[in-house]
Design a protein around this motif. Structure first.
Motif, PDB file in Angstrom:
ATOM      1  N   ALA A  39       0.843  -1.206   0.000  1.00 52.50           N
ATOM      2  CA  ALA A  39       0.000   0.000   0.000  1.00 52.50           C
ATOM      3  C   ALA A  39       0.876   1.254   0.000  1.00 52.50           C
ATOM      4  N   GLY A  40       1.950   1.245   0.787  1.00 55.84           N
ATOM      5  CA  GLY A  40       2.886   2.364   0.779  1.00 55.84           C
ATOM      6  C   GLY A  40       3.573   2.498  -0.565  1.00 55.84           C
ATOM      7  N   PHE A  41       3.920   1.383  -1.168  1.00 55.86           N
ATOM      8  CA  PHE A  41       4.544   1.396  -2.495  1.00 55.86           C
ATOM      9  C   PHE A  41       3.627   2.053  -3.525  1.00 55.86           C
ATOM     10  N   LEU A  42       2.337   1.722  -3.488  1.00 57.15           N
ATOM     11  CA  LEU A  42       1.389   2.304  -4.444  1.00 57.15           C
ATOM     12  C   LEU A  42       1.278   3.810  -4.262  1.00 57.15           C
ATOM     13  N   ALA A  43       1.328   4.269  -3.001  1.00 64.09           N
ATOM     14  CA  ALA A  43       1.278   5.707  -2.740  1.00 64.09           C
ATOM     15  C   ALA A  43       2.497   6.403  -3.327  1.00 64.09           C
ATOM     16  N   VAL A  44       3.664   5.771  -3.191  1.00 60.95           N
ATOM     17  CA  VAL A  44       4.899   6.353  -3.739  1.00 60.95           C
ATOM     18  C   VAL A  44       4.847   6.376  -5.263  1.00 60.95           C
TER      19      VAL A  44
END
Length: 460
Positions: free
Chosen positions: A238-243
């Motif tokens: 989920a953090g990767f998608l935000a980045v």
């Protein structure tokens, strides 16, 4: 087609095709070849508690690195990244053959997988660079079929080599073939093929790190059925998608998913092969434990699944290239795969072998169109400069989908008390769910969305 690629002679293109097909075959074989060799390896090296990690180390590094190689090849060219991957794969193979304990073998398998990510991803992308028109569609089908062949043939090859040559040959067999493939790529493939991104563009290092951590945790969690690791992996992803939404040149180009057709292809690609993974995991175990056949014989008994894939993957590729429409063909395949899965609804120890062979054949015939058709459709649905990122994403999702299917099939199998019934329930449940999700994703597209643009003509 890339300018440098179009200048290659037909003979040089054929040499390159042979090299990348050899590399893809080796990389896919090594995902499953160690399964039948592992009992002997454990007897020699010890470390029975580390059994599963020999396969997991390879799967995790190959899956995580696949989209990274694909995306970086847009910046540095296909040759540089393919040579790096080939070199790592060969180094890992050679070292694995010398392992003196399980810890060493696991580390070397991880190195091997790190190279395999390039072989698995860049092979399809390079074919799109080198060929066009119906030739490209036919070759994409052949490569996809090769993946299915390798996945199912791996246990049989591993068992044969272990029984007749020794378990270390499972790794050394890669060296001569891989070395020749590396030499061909180094001498024939121009450095500029596939290079479409300026080197001054900021590299998505944060995205690479988060993708590696997130997918790694998810795959390990699925293999170990460890809920905390799975949850941790999902949080990191989920953090990767935000980045990725803010990255200038993301490793996974999320804007591709804004196109409904591309999004449907990605979803179908992730789930349409569920039946293949479930069948390849559970059916050999059934034949060995319930029907009391040898490991080699059990590998032969699941060949209807393989033969079905071999036939349909190429027929579907030709149909799609001729009709310039992919949805109907892939949906028909999903229906066949679901029908084959439904055949296992009443599966038990008394089921005649010929019935299970028919059901496997139907599943193979149904899965093949998704393997080739979705890749052809994706390449025709994105801009040429997006092919690297798009194909890398599709292959990543297929690998993760396979890990989900394997873990789910094993969970269903362990929940039952009768091995035969549990096998049938596992293949039925996982195969049917995968086919239904893939079908729903494609049915959701508006009318006419399955049509594809006519490709450029292939050079002579």
């Amino acid at each position: 087609m890339n300018g440098a690629a179009s200048e290659l002679s037909p003979n040089r293109r054929r040499w390159l095709l042979a090299a990348v097909m050899s590399g893809l075959l080796l990389a896919m074989l090594d995902q499953s070849i160690v399964g039948t060799a592992l009992p002997t390896i454990v007897q020699t090296l010890g470390g029975n508690d580390l059994y599963v990690w020999v396969a997991t180390a390879y799967l995790v590094t190959a899956t995580v690195s696949l989209p990274i190689y694909a995306r970086l090849s847009d910046r540095h060219g296909r040759r540089a990244l393919l040579l790096i991957g080939m070199a790592l794969f060969l180094l890992g193979s050679g070292l694995a053959a010398t392992a003196q304990n399980m810890e060493q073998l696991i580390g070397y398998r991880g190195l091997q997988g790190l190279g395999a990510g390039a072989l698995e991803g860049l092979s399809f992308i390079l074919v799109a660079d080198l060929f066009a028109g119906r030739r490209s569609a036919a070759l994409q089908g052949a490569l996809a079929g090769l993946m299915g062949v390798a996945f199912i043939a791996g246990p049989l090859v591993g068992g044969f080599l272990t029984d007749h040559v020794g378990w270390r040959s499972v790794f050394t067999v890669n060296l001569p073939i891989g070395a020749v493939a590396l030499a061909v790529v180094a001498t024939v493939l121009p450095a500029s093929v596939g290079r479409s991104e300026r080197r001054s563009t900021p590299l998505d290092l944060t995205g690479i790190a988060l993708l590696t951590l997130g997918v790694g945790l998810l795959l390990i969690g699925l293999n170990e059925r460890h809920l905390v690791l799975i949850a941790g992996g999902l949080v990191v992803i989920a953090g990767f998608l935000a980045v990725e939404r803010r990255a200038v040149a993301p490793i996974i180009p999320l804007k591709l998913f804004a196109d409904r057709k591309v999004a449907a292809i990605m979803i179908a690609g992730a789930t349409s092969t569920f039946g293949l993974f479930a069948g390849a995991l559970l059916l050999p175990r059934y034949f060995q434990q319930v029907r009391d056949v040898s490991a080699t014989h059990s590998g032969l008994l699941i060949y209807p699944l393989l033969l079905g894939i071999l036939v349909s993957v190429n027929v579907a590729g030709m149909l799609i290239a001729r009709r310039l429409e992919f949805r109907g063909t892939v949906l028909a395949g999903a229906g066949l795969a679901a029908l084959g899965a439904l055949g296992f609804a009443t599966f038990d120890a008394s089921t005649p072998d010929w019935q299970s062979l028919i059901f496997m054949g139907l599943m193979g015939l149904g899965i093949g169109p998704a393997l080739s058709g979705l890749q052809i459709a994706l390449q025709r649905s994105v801009l040429p400069q997006q092919i690297g990122g798009a194909m890398g994403t599709l292959l990543l999702l297929r690998q993760v989908g396979g890990a989900v299917a394997l873990a789910s099939a094993e969970t269903v199998y362990r929940a039952g008390s009768d091995p035969a019934v549990s096998t049938g329930t596992g293949v039925l449940t996982i195969g049917l769910v995968g086919s239904l999700i893939a079908a729903l994703a494609l049915i959701s597209l508006p009318r006419g969305a399955g049509r594809l643009p006519a490709p450029a003509m292939a050079p002579a």
